[in-house]
Design an enzyme around this catalytic site. Structure first.
Site, short mmCIF file in Angstrom:
data_model
loop_
_atom_site.label_atom_id
_atom_site.label_comp_id
_atom_site.label_asym_id
_atom_site.label_seq_id
_atom_site.Cartn_x
_atom_site.Cartn_y
_atom_site.Cartn_z
N SER A 183 34.99 30.23 6.78
CA SER A 183 35.41 30.29 5.62
C SER A 183 34.49 28.98 4.54
CB SER A 183 36.34 29.88 4.90
OG SER A 183 36.90 28.82 5.41
N HIS A 211 38.85 36.31 6.02
CA HIS A 211 37.64 36.86 5.11
C HIS A 211 36.90 37.30 5.41
CE1 HIS A 211 37.74 33.21 2.57
NE2 HIS A 211 38.06 32.61 3.27
N LYS A 242 43.11 38.69 -0.72
CA LYS A 242 41.69 38.58 -0.72
C LYS A 242 41.10 39.43 -1.20
CE LYS A 242 41.10 33.68 1.67
NZ LYS A 242 41.80 33.67 2.98
C1 LIG Z 1 42.84 32.99 3.15
C2 LIG Z 1 43.31 32.66 4.91
C3 LIG Z 1 44.46 32.58 5.23
C4 LIG Z 1 45.58 32.27 4.17
O1 LIG Z 1 46.42 34.26 3.85
P1 LIG Z 1 47.92 34.64 2.47
O2 LIG Z 1 47.52 35.21 2.50
O3 LIG Z 1 46.89 33.58 0.89
O4 LIG Z 1 48.78 32.99 3.21
C5 LIG Z 1 44.78 32.94 6.59
N1 LIG Z 1 43.94 33.03 7.70
C6 LIG Z 1 42.21 33.33 6.92
C7 LIG Z 1 41.58 32.68 7.88
C8 LIG Z 1 42.28 32.74 5.67
O5 LIG Z 1 40.72 32.09 4.79
#
Ligand SMILES: *Cc1c(COP(=O)(O)O)cnc(C)c1O
Length: 396
Positions: A183, A211, A242
Site C-alpha cells: 500500500s 488493496h 476499501k
Molecule cells: C486495509 C487492509 C486490511 C484491513 O482491512 P479492514 O477490513 O479494514 O480490517 C488488511 N490487509 C490489508 C493488506 C489492508 O490493506
C-alpha cells in the site's frame, strides 16, 4: 494507582508528539467521496481514500443497504453459528467466491479479523509460514497468534522467497503469504512466480487482496487476474472496507475444506458478532454490479494512467505501480508534511508518509485515485502539484 499510569501515559504521548509521530484525525462532515467537506467548511478533493471504485456513497448501495435494513432489520445480536446467519450472509459468501474464482467464503467483521483468524486454526509447530517482510499489520498479528515456524523473505523478492522455502523444507505444511498490493507504493509482487515456487516446493499460497481487489486486473478480480492464475492459490483474504463499498467487513475465500475448518475453529469468527444485514445486502448488490459491467474499473484505470502520465511528464519521481496508488517520492520527511499541507491549502487532500511508516529517507506523498474522480478533479490536482512542487523546488 491511576495517577502513576496517567503520568506514564502522558509522558509516552508527549514522546510520540516530540518524535513528530502523533496522528491527528481530520474531521469530515460530508459523506465520503471525491469531494468532501471538512469541519471548517472547506471543500477539498479527496485523493487519500481507499474509495477506489467510488462506491462509498453510491446510490445503488445506499438503496440496497436501506432494503436490507427494511427486510432483515438492524442488527444480528449473535455470532454466526448461534443465530447470526441469514440467507443474505450465505448469498454474499457465494458471490465473493464467484468473484475470485474460489470454492467457498467465510465472512468476518473486518479483514483484520480474517487475517487474525486464518493461521492459528490451520497450522501447528510442525508447519511453516513464509511471509513477505512488508505484509500488513493484520497478517503479522495473525502469524504471531499461530505456533507455526516463521520465515520472512525480502519484500516481493522471489529469489529470497526460494531461499526461505528451502530453509522451511522440513515443515509438514507450508504457506506463503503476501499482500496483493503493497500500500505504500502500489507495487504488485510476482505472484505467478510465487505459485511456480509453491508448486516446486510443495507450499500453499495466500494473498491478501485488500488493496488489489476491485482494482487490479482488467475486470478488477485482483492479482490472480493480472497474472492469469485465477483459482491457482489456496487462500485469498480481503476487505469490504476499501473498493467494495467501504463500509465494514472482511472475508477469507478459498478451498472449501479450509473454509469449513475456519468456520469450526477461527476465533474472530466464532466469538465476534455477525455483520449487519444492511452491509451484507449492499455487498450483494455491489458484487452484482461488478458482474454486470467493468465500467468502474475502466474509469479507474483510465484515471490512474492519466494521472501517472501527467505527473511523470511534469518531472515528479513516481514509484512503479500496478494499482491505483501513486507514490510521489520526496525522500524528506519534513518536505512530505509541508507539501501535503500546501496542497490542502490548494484544496487537495493527500497524505505525506515518512519513517517509520516507510523506510528511512523514503518519504513520499501517497495519492490514491478513484473512479469517482472526474477529469476536472484530476487536472486540478495535477496543476496544484505542479504549482506547489515548483514553489518548493521539487520540480523545475
Ligand atoms: C486495509 C487492509 C486490511 C484491513 O482491512 P479492514 O477490513 O479494514 O480490517 C488488511 N490487509 C490489508 C493488506 C489492508 O490493506
Amino acid at each position: 494507582m491511576y495517577n502513576n499510569f496517567k503520568e506514564f501515559l502522558t509522558k509516552e504521548i508527549q514522546d510520540i508528539r516530540d518524535a513528530g509521530l502523533y496522528k491527528e484525525e481530520r474531521i469530515i462532515v460530508s459523506p465520503q467521496g471525491a469531494e468532501i467537506t471538512l469541519e471548517s467548511g472547506k471543500k477539498v478533493l479527496n485523493f487519500c481514500a481507499n474509495n477506489y471504485l467510488g462506491l462509498s456513497n453510491h446510490p445503488e448501495l445506499v438503496k440496497a443497504a436501506k432494503e436490507g435494513l427494511d427486510h432483515h432489520g438492524y442488527g444480528m445480536s449473535s455470532v454466526r453459528f448461534i443465530c447470526g446467519t441469514t440467507d443474505l450472509h450465505k448469498k454474499l459468501e457465494q458471490k465473493i467466491a464467484e468473484f475470485f474464482g474460489m470454492e467457498d467464503t467465510i465472512l468476518y467483521a473486518a479483514a483484520f479479523d480474517a487475517n487474525g483468524g486464518v493461521f492459528e486454526p490451520l497450522l501447528t509447530e510442525q508447519d511453516a509460514i513464509i511471509s513477505d517482510s512488508l505484509n500488513h499489520a493484520s497478517i503479522i498479528d495473525g502469524v504471531r497468534l499461530c505456533k507455526a515456524q516463521r520465515f520472512r523473505y525480502q519484500s516481493a523478492d522471489m529469489e529470497d522467497l526460494e531461499t526461505q522455502l528451502k530453509a522451511a523444507k522440513d515443515a509438514r505444511f507450508k504457506v506463503i503469504v503476501t499482500d496483493g498490493v503493497f500500500s505504500m507504493d502500489g507495487h504488485v509482487p510476482n505472484v505467478k512466480r510465487m505459485v511456480e515456487l509453491a508448486n516446486q516446493y510443495d507450499a500453499m499460497v495466500m494473498i491478501d487482496e485488500s488493496h488489489s481487489a476491485g482494482v487490479v486486473g482488467k475486470t478488477g478480480r485482483g492479482v490472480t487476474e493480472l497474472f492469469d492464475i485465477r483459482g491457482q492459490v489456496e487462500l485469498i483474504t480481503g476487505t469490504l472496507g476499501k473498493s467494495f463499498g467501504g463500509a465494514i467487513g472482511g472475508f477469507t475465500t478459498g478451498k472449501k475444506e479450509i473454509i469449513e475448518m475456519l468456520r469450526q475453529r477461527s476465533r474472530p469468527y466464532l466469538f465476534s458478532n455477525s455483520l449487519p444485514p444492511m452491509v451484507v445486502n449492499a455487498g450483494i448488490r455491489m458484487f452484482e454490479m461488478m458482474s454486470e459491467t467493468n465500467e468502474l474499473q475502466d474509469k479507474l484505470h483510465a484515471n490512474t494512467d492519466y494521472f501517472l502520465g501527467k505527473m511523470t511528464e511534469a518531472g515528479f519521481d513516481i514509484r512503479p505501480t500496478q494499482s491505483a496508488i501513486c507514490a510521489v517520492m520526496l525522500y524528506d520527511a519534513k518536505l512530505s508534511q509541508d507539501m501535503a499541507a500546501k496542497l490542502l491549502d490548494e484544496g487537495i487532500y493527500v497524505i505525506g508518509f515518512y519513517y517509520p511508516v516507510v523506510a528511512k529517507g523514503q518519504a513520499r506523498i501517497r495519492v490514491q485515485l478513484s473512479a469517482a474522480h472526474t477529469r476536472e478533479h484530476l487536472d486540478k490536482t495535477i496543476n496544484a502539484f505542479i504549482k506547489v512542487g515548483r514553489e518548493m523546488g521539487v520540480i523545475k
